[in-house]
Scaffold this motif. Sequence first.
Motif, PDB file in Angstrom:
ATOM      1  N   LEU A   2       0.860  -1.505   0.058  1.00  0.00           N
ATOM      2  CA  LEU A   2      -0.112  -0.058  -0.037  1.00  0.00           C
ATOM      3  C   LEU A   2       0.844   1.130  -0.188  1.00  0.00           C
ATOM      4  O   LEU A   2       2.157   1.225   0.270  1.00  0.00           O
ATOM      5  CB  LEU A   2      -0.953  -0.095   1.366  1.00  0.00           C
ATOM      6  CG  LEU A   2      -1.342  -1.121   1.513  1.00  0.00           C
ATOM      7  CD1 LEU A   2      -2.556  -0.694   3.217  1.00  0.00           C
ATOM      8  CD2 LEU A   2      -2.966  -1.031   0.238  1.00  0.00           C
ATOM      9  N   VAL A   3      -0.180   2.062  -0.262  1.00  0.00           N
ATOM     10  CA  VAL A   3       0.847   3.693  -0.506  1.00  0.00           C
ATOM     11  C   VAL A   3       0.470   4.601   1.244  1.00  0.00           C
ATOM     12  O   VAL A   3      -1.426   4.592   0.526  1.00  0.00           O
ATOM     13  CB  VAL A   3       0.953   4.478  -1.455  1.00  0.00           C
ATOM     14  CG1 VAL A   3       1.695   5.688  -1.375  1.00  0.00           C
ATOM     15  CG2 VAL A   3       1.557   3.445  -2.526  1.00  0.00           C
ATOM     16  N   ALA A   4       0.580   4.076   2.533  1.00  0.00           N
ATOM     17  CA  ALA A   4       0.206   5.169   3.291  1.00  0.00           C
ATOM     18  C   ALA A   4       1.549   6.294   3.211  1.00  0.00           C
ATOM     19  O   ALA A   4       2.493   6.651   2.928  1.00  0.00           O
ATOM     20  CB  ALA A   4       0.974   4.563   3.911  1.00  0.00           C
ATOM     21  N   ARG A   5       0.345   7.679   4.047  1.00  0.00           N
ATOM     22  CA  ARG A   5       0.962   8.842   4.217  1.00  0.00           C
ATOM     23  C   ARG A   5       0.539   8.927   5.653  1.00  0.00           C
ATOM     24  O   ARG A   5      -0.534   9.022   5.792  1.00  0.00           O
ATOM     25  CB  ARG A   5       0.523   9.986   3.747  1.00  0.00           C
ATOM     26  CG  ARG A   5       1.305  10.004   2.074  1.00  0.00           C
ATOM     27  CD  ARG A   5       2.140  10.544   1.767  1.00  0.00           C
ATOM     28  NE  ARG A   5       2.633  10.113   0.297  1.00  0.00           N
ATOM     29  CZ  ARG A   5       3.770   9.103   0.134  1.00  0.00           C
ATOM     30  NH1 ARG A   5       3.722   8.215   0.575  1.00  0.00           N
ATOM     31  NH2 ARG A   5       3.920   9.402  -1.526  1.00  0.00           N
ATOM     32  N   VAL A   6       1.406   9.597   6.698  1.00  0.00           N
ATOM     33  CA  VAL A   6       1.152  10.148   7.774  1.00  0.00           C
ATOM     34  C   VAL A   6       1.222  11.921   7.289  1.00  0.00           C
ATOM     35  O   VAL A   6       2.072  12.415   7.458  1.00  0.00           O
ATOM     36  CB  VAL A   6       1.856   9.253   8.816  1.00  0.00           C
ATOM     37  CG1 VAL A   6       1.643   9.978  10.614  1.00  0.00           C
ATOM     38  CG2 VAL A   6       2.320   8.300   8.829  1.00  0.00           C
ATOM     39  N   MET A   7       0.119  12.237   8.285  1.00  0.00           N
ATOM     40  CA  MET A   7      -0.367  13.497   8.367  1.00  0.00           C
ATOM     41  C   MET A   7      -0.216  13.840  10.088  1.00  0.00           C
ATOM     42  O   MET A   7      -1.382  13.132  10.986  1.00  0.00           O
ATOM     43  CB  MET A   7      -1.358  14.099   7.643  1.00  0.00           C
ATOM     44  CG  MET A   7      -1.154  13.283   6.518  1.00  0.00           C
ATOM     45  SD  MET A   7      -2.301  14.386   4.985  1.00  0.00           S
ATOM     46  CE  MET A   7      -1.681  16.194   4.804  1.00  0.00           C
ATOM     47  N   SER A   8       0.128  14.871  10.384  1.00  0.00           N
ATOM     48  CA  SER A   8       0.257  15.000  11.972  1.00  0.00           C
ATOM     49  C   SER A   8      -0.709  17.355  12.649  1.00  0.00           C
ATOM     50  O   SER A   8      -0.225  17.439  11.676  1.00  0.00           O
ATOM     51  CB  SER A   8       1.702  14.958  13.075  1.00  0.00           C
ATOM     52  OG  SER A   8       1.520  15.829  13.834  1.00  0.00           O
ATOM     53  N   ALA A   9      -1.202  16.436  13.196  1.00  0.00           N
ATOM     54  CA  ALA A   9      -1.359  17.631  14.019  1.00  0.00           C
ATOM     55  C   ALA A   9      -1.128  18.465  14.665  1.00  0.00           C
ATOM     56  O   ALA A   9      -1.401  19.905  14.815  1.00  0.00           O
ATOM     57  CB  ALA A   9      -2.328  17.288  14.902  1.00  0.00           C
ATOM     58  N   ILE A  10       0.296  17.734  15.104  1.00  0.00           N
ATOM     59  CA  ILE A  10       1.199  19.191  15.912  1.00  0.00           C
ATOM     60  C   ILE A  10       2.250  19.120  14.615  1.00  0.00           C
ATOM     61  O   ILE A  10       2.641  18.055  14.031  1.00  0.00           O
ATOM     62  CB  ILE A  10       1.731  18.206  17.451  1.00  0.00           C
ATOM     63  CG1 ILE A  10       2.345  16.899  17.072  1.00  0.00           C
ATOM     64  CG2 ILE A  10      -0.081  18.322  18.164  1.00  0.00           C
ATOM     65  CD1 ILE A  10       2.471  16.734  18.094  1.00  0.00           C
ATOM     66  N   PHE A  35      -4.103  10.067   9.871  1.00  0.00           N
ATOM     67  CA  PHE A  35      -4.130  11.526  10.742  1.00  0.00           C
ATOM     68  C   PHE A  35      -3.079  11.090  12.001  1.00  0.00           C
ATOM     69  O   PHE A  35      -4.224  10.043  13.334  1.00  0.00           O
ATOM     70  CB  PHE A  35      -5.440  11.918  10.724  1.00  0.00           C
ATOM     71  CG  PHE A  35      -5.886  11.821   9.866  1.00  0.00           C
ATOM     72  CD1 PHE A  35      -5.647  12.765   8.695  1.00  0.00           C
ATOM     73  CD2 PHE A  35      -7.151  10.924   9.056  1.00  0.00           C
ATOM     74  CE1 PHE A  35      -6.000  13.109   7.369  1.00  0.00           C
ATOM     75  CE2 PHE A  35      -8.095  11.545   7.771  1.00  0.00           C
ATOM     76  CZ  PHE A  35      -7.088  13.120   6.987  1.00  0.00           C
ATOM     77  N   ALA A  36      -2.591  11.773  12.445  1.00  0.00           N
ATOM     78  CA  ALA A  36      -1.814  11.666  14.051  1.00  0.00           C
ATOM     79  C   ALA A  36      -1.593  12.252  14.832  1.00  0.00           C
ATOM     80  O   ALA A  36      -2.101  13.328  14.289  1.00  0.00           O
ATOM     81  CB  ALA A  36      -0.054  10.904  13.193  1.00  0.00           C
ATOM     82  N   ALA A  37      -1.653  12.583  15.797  1.00  0.00           N
ATOM     83  CA  ALA A  37      -1.824  13.255  16.961  1.00  0.00           C
ATOM     84  C   ALA A  37      -2.944  14.166  16.704  1.00  0.00           C
ATOM     85  O   ALA A  37      -2.830  15.254  17.758  1.00  0.00           O
ATOM     86  CB  ALA A  37      -0.390  14.512  16.209  1.00  0.00           C
ATOM     87  N   GLY A  38      -3.753  13.019  17.355  1.00  0.00           N
ATOM     88  CA  GLY A  38      -5.350  13.510  17.277  1.00  0.00           C
ATOM     89  C   GLY A  38      -6.109  14.980  17.016  1.00  0.00           C
ATOM     90  O   GLY A  38      -5.413  15.142  15.383  1.00  0.00           O
ATOM     91  N   THR A  39      -6.508  15.968  17.562  1.00  0.00           N
ATOM     92  CA  THR A  39      -6.574  17.216  17.059  1.00  0.00           C
ATOM     93  C   THR A  39      -5.241  18.131  16.923  1.00  0.00           C
ATOM     94  O   THR A  39      -5.345  19.637  16.804  1.00  0.00           O
ATOM     95  CB  THR A  39      -7.918  17.729  17.608  1.00  0.00           C
ATOM     96  OG1 THR A  39      -7.642  18.174  19.173  1.00  0.00           O
ATOM     97  CG2 THR A  39      -9.057  16.358  17.863  1.00  0.00           C
ATOM     98  N   GLY A  40      -4.520  18.345  17.702  1.00  0.00           N
ATOM     99  CA  GLY A  40      -3.644  18.692  18.196  1.00  0.00           C
ATOM    100  C   GLY A  40      -3.452  19.570  19.742  1.00  0.00           C
ATOM    101  O   GLY A  40      -3.031  20.272  19.262  1.00  0.00           O
TER     102      GLY A  40
END
Length: 236
Positions: free
Chosen positions: A95-103, A129-134
């Motif tokens: 798969l191709v995965a991307r991590v995006m952080s709220a912080i 989507f990482a780091a919750g809502t930030g």
Amino acid sequence: MPAYQRILLKLSGEALMGDDAFGINRATIVRIVDEIADVTRLGVQVAIVIGGGNIFRGVAGGSVGMDRATADYMGMLATVMNSLALADTMNKAGLVARVMSAIGIEQVVEPYVRPKALQYLEEGKVVVFAAGTGNPFFTTDTAAALRGAEIGAEVVLKATKVDGVYTADPNKDPSATRYTSISFDEAMVKNLQVMDATAFALCRDQKLPVRVFSIFKSGALRNVVMGADEGTLVHV
């Protein structure tokens, strides 16, 4: 044809532990990734929010008496660790995965930018989507509801250890029965605690349905995506 074209999958950090006390169980994360890969092959766009309880549990004793905001920021970092592990396993599975952080931790993962996230999804990439809502004081359930609404997900899939919402705790009450579907209002009146109150209210206000199912049941994620009677649907 799949019943959903774009989903937000909410995983608890504990889902990655397997039978371990804390941390990440390799066999468990590989099995979960296999389930995700299966639905992506159907053409479903998948975004994921994962908790950090499995990582934070290992340091929970030291957090006693800690400032709540500080503890929450530690929890956000734990979700980043889980997101990186999940994305790495997905990439190795093809798969191709991307991590995006709220912080902001650009040296590790890219920041969350909504248009970019939508672009990734439309390209067939899995977005984590990482780091919750930030922000402290908000759970990853709330992050799942928020990101689900932002990306236009058709449903939030809350993957748990239990195969749905029951009239009572099935581990304590053998007579407890599973709801096939239930309204947000009824679930709130009965205090069924499907998600935390903030997340629940956001999903209800945005008319974003939530389906609760067991991630430990083989093929359950595919069944949900295909519209089968799996778990419990919470709706307006």
